[in-house]
Design a protein around this motif. Sequence first.
Motif, PDB file in Angstrom:
ATOM      1  N   THR A  76       0.831  -1.206   0.000  1.00 37.76           N
ATOM      2  CA  THR A  76       0.000   0.000   0.000  1.00 37.76           C
ATOM      3  C   THR A  76       0.865   1.255   0.000  1.00 37.76           C
ATOM      4  N   LEU A  77       1.784   1.357   0.971  1.00 41.40           N
ATOM      5  CA  LEU A  77       2.686   2.511   1.052  1.00 41.40           C
ATOM      6  C   LEU A  77       4.073   2.213   0.496  1.00 41.40           C
ATOM      7  N   LEU A  78       4.596   1.046   0.819  1.00 34.38           N
ATOM      8  CA  LEU A  78       5.987   0.728   0.490  1.00 34.38           C
ATOM      9  C   LEU A  78       6.083  -0.268  -0.664  1.00 34.38           C
ATOM     10  N   ASP A  79       7.006   0.003  -1.559  1.00 34.63           N
ATOM     11  CA  ASP A  79       7.260  -0.835  -2.730  1.00 34.63           C
ATOM     12  C   ASP A  79       8.102  -2.045  -2.310  1.00 34.63           C
ATOM     13  N   LEU A  80       7.641  -3.257  -2.613  1.00 34.94           N
ATOM     14  CA  LEU A  80       8.341  -4.470  -2.200  1.00 34.94           C
ATOM     15  C   LEU A  80       9.449  -4.896  -3.160  1.00 34.94           C
ATOM     16  N   SER A  81       9.759  -4.068  -4.155  1.00 33.09           N
ATOM     17  CA  SER A  81      10.767  -4.453  -5.143  1.00 33.09           C
ATOM     18  C   SER A  81      12.097  -4.906  -4.548  1.00 33.09           C
ATOM     19  N   PRO A  82      12.613  -4.270  -3.476  1.00 33.18           N
ATOM     20  CA  PRO A  82      13.881  -4.748  -2.910  1.00 33.18           C
ATOM     21  C   PRO A  82      13.830  -6.202  -2.430  1.00 33.18           C
ATOM     22  N   VAL A  83      12.663  -6.666  -2.023  1.00 27.28           N
ATOM     23  CA  VAL A  83      12.553  -8.062  -1.597  1.00 27.28           C
ATOM     24  C   VAL A  83      12.625  -8.973  -2.817  1.00 27.28           C
ATOM     25  N   GLY A  84      11.984  -8.558  -3.912  1.00 23.45           N
ATOM     26  CA  GLY A  84      12.106  -9.316  -5.150  1.00 23.45           C
ATOM     27  C   GLY A  84      13.538  -9.357  -5.635  1.00 23.45           C
ATOM     28  N   ALA A  85      14.244  -8.220  -5.511  1.00 23.94           N
ATOM     29  CA  ALA A  85      15.654  -8.180  -5.916  1.00 23.94           C
ATOM     30  C   ALA A  85      16.500  -9.104  -5.049  1.00 23.94           C
ATOM     31  N   ALA A  86      16.173  -9.179  -3.761  1.00 24.58           N
ATOM     32  CA  ALA A  86      16.913 -10.071  -2.872  1.00 24.58           C
ATOM     33  C   ALA A  86      16.686 -11.534  -3.245  1.00 24.58           C
ATOM     34  N   LEU A  87      15.470 -11.855  -3.654  1.00 22.18           N
ATOM     35  CA  LEU A  87      15.211 -13.219  -4.139  1.00 22.18           C
ATOM     36  C   LEU A  87      16.083 -13.521  -5.350  1.00 22.18           C
ATOM     37  N   ALA A  88      16.156 -12.567  -6.274  1.00 19.98           N
ATOM     38  CA  ALA A  88      16.964 -12.767  -7.483  1.00 19.98           C
ATOM     39  C   ALA A  88      18.439 -12.933  -7.142  1.00 19.98           C
ATOM     40  N   GLU A  89      18.902 -12.188  -6.152  1.00 20.95           N
ATOM     41  CA  GLU A  89      20.306 -12.293  -5.741  1.00 20.95           C
ATOM     42  C   GLU A  89      20.626 -13.680  -5.179  1.00 20.95           C
ATOM     43  N   HIS A  90      19.606 -14.369  -4.732  1.00 24.80           N
ATOM     44  CA  HIS A  90      19.811 -15.699  -4.152  1.00 24.80           C
ATOM     45  C   HIS A  90      19.278 -16.804  -5.061  1.00 24.80           C
ATOM     46  N   GLY A  91      19.246 -16.501  -6.372  1.00 21.61           N
ATOM     47  CA  GLY A  91      18.972 -17.531  -7.354  1.00 21.61           C
ATOM     48  C   GLY A  91      17.513 -17.854  -7.588  1.00 21.61           C
ATOM     49  N   GLN A  92      16.612 -17.011  -7.090  1.00 20.17           N
ATOM     50  CA  GLN A  92      15.177 -17.225  -7.283  1.00 20.17           C
ATOM     51  C   GLN A  92      14.637 -16.145  -8.218  1.00 20.17           C
ATOM     52  N   PRO A  93      13.588 -16.433  -8.982  1.00 18.17           N
ATOM     53  CA  PRO A  93      13.010 -15.382  -9.834  1.00 18.17           C
ATOM     54  C   PRO A  93      12.359 -14.293  -8.982  1.00 18.17           C
ATOM     55  N   ALA A  94      12.595 -13.051  -9.330  1.00 15.54           N
ATOM     56  CA  ALA A  94      11.986 -11.951  -8.583  1.00 15.54           C
ATOM     57  C   ALA A  94      10.466 -12.040  -8.620  1.00 15.54           C
ATOM     58  N   SER A  95       9.934 -12.614  -9.700  1.00 12.67           N
ATOM     59  CA  SER A  95       8.480 -12.741  -9.840  1.00 12.67           C
ATOM     60  C   SER A  95       7.871 -13.676  -8.795  1.00 12.67           C
ATOM     61  N   LEU A  96       8.711 -14.473  -8.143  1.00 14.56           N
ATOM     62  CA  LEU A  96       8.208 -15.377  -7.108  1.00 14.56           C
ATOM     63  C   LEU A  96       7.704 -14.608  -5.890  1.00 14.56           C
ATOM     64  N   LEU A  97       8.079 -13.333  -5.780  1.00 16.22           N
ATOM     65  CA  LEU A  97       7.701 -12.548  -4.604  1.00 16.22           C
ATOM     66  C   LEU A  97       6.190 -12.525  -4.392  1.00 16.22           C
TER      67      LEU A  97
END
Length: 218
Positions: free
Chosen positions: A14-35
Amino acid sequence: MSRPEVVAFDVNETLLDLSPVGAALAEHGQPASLLATVFGRTLHTGAAATVAGVWLSFRAAFESALAQLTDLSDGDRARVADAFLELSPHPDVEPALRRLATAGVRVVTLSHGSPGVAEAGLERGGITPLVERTLTSESVRAWKPSREAYLWAAGACGVAPDRMALVAAHGWDVLGAERAGLTGAWFPRTERVYPPGLPAPSVVAPDLASAVDALLAR
């Protein structure tokens, strides 16, 4: 109808963009879309635990969802969860909160997220002065949309439930607020429409600015 004295905002998405969590998933070998799937499973797990009478913190529910959906190690799951402290507000948040503050309406946040997440995001966006206080339902160990969470928030702000509004981009959250006697205001982020089949809330708006305008016009 009357203008609410306090407007509470949901935090994650609602207020905060969760993109950094998706990026962290990608950094650890997971697709960001899995967020989206992980976040949805987190909410399902936490709400189900509350209904069943079991307490689970947001972080524990998030790491549980990661364990169910990925093969990340304990350490990597913790590092992905740490990314919630790197969130920033969406671009439309600052003007919306400033409009309420200028109108003399008190602004708070109401999350079931981990303590510190809302504060870090607001600080990163430079909008901490616009928010009177940050509330997390972890204080009462009840995930939204349980009635207890919203009534506790109204009590913490010293207002009757019908003098408080909740703005959220999640239909289930707005439904819970309305059922607890608050004014609910929904607008889309990841949800295209307010969930069909659920009772319509007081406000269904096309964007955050319109949701705030509708509350101020009451």
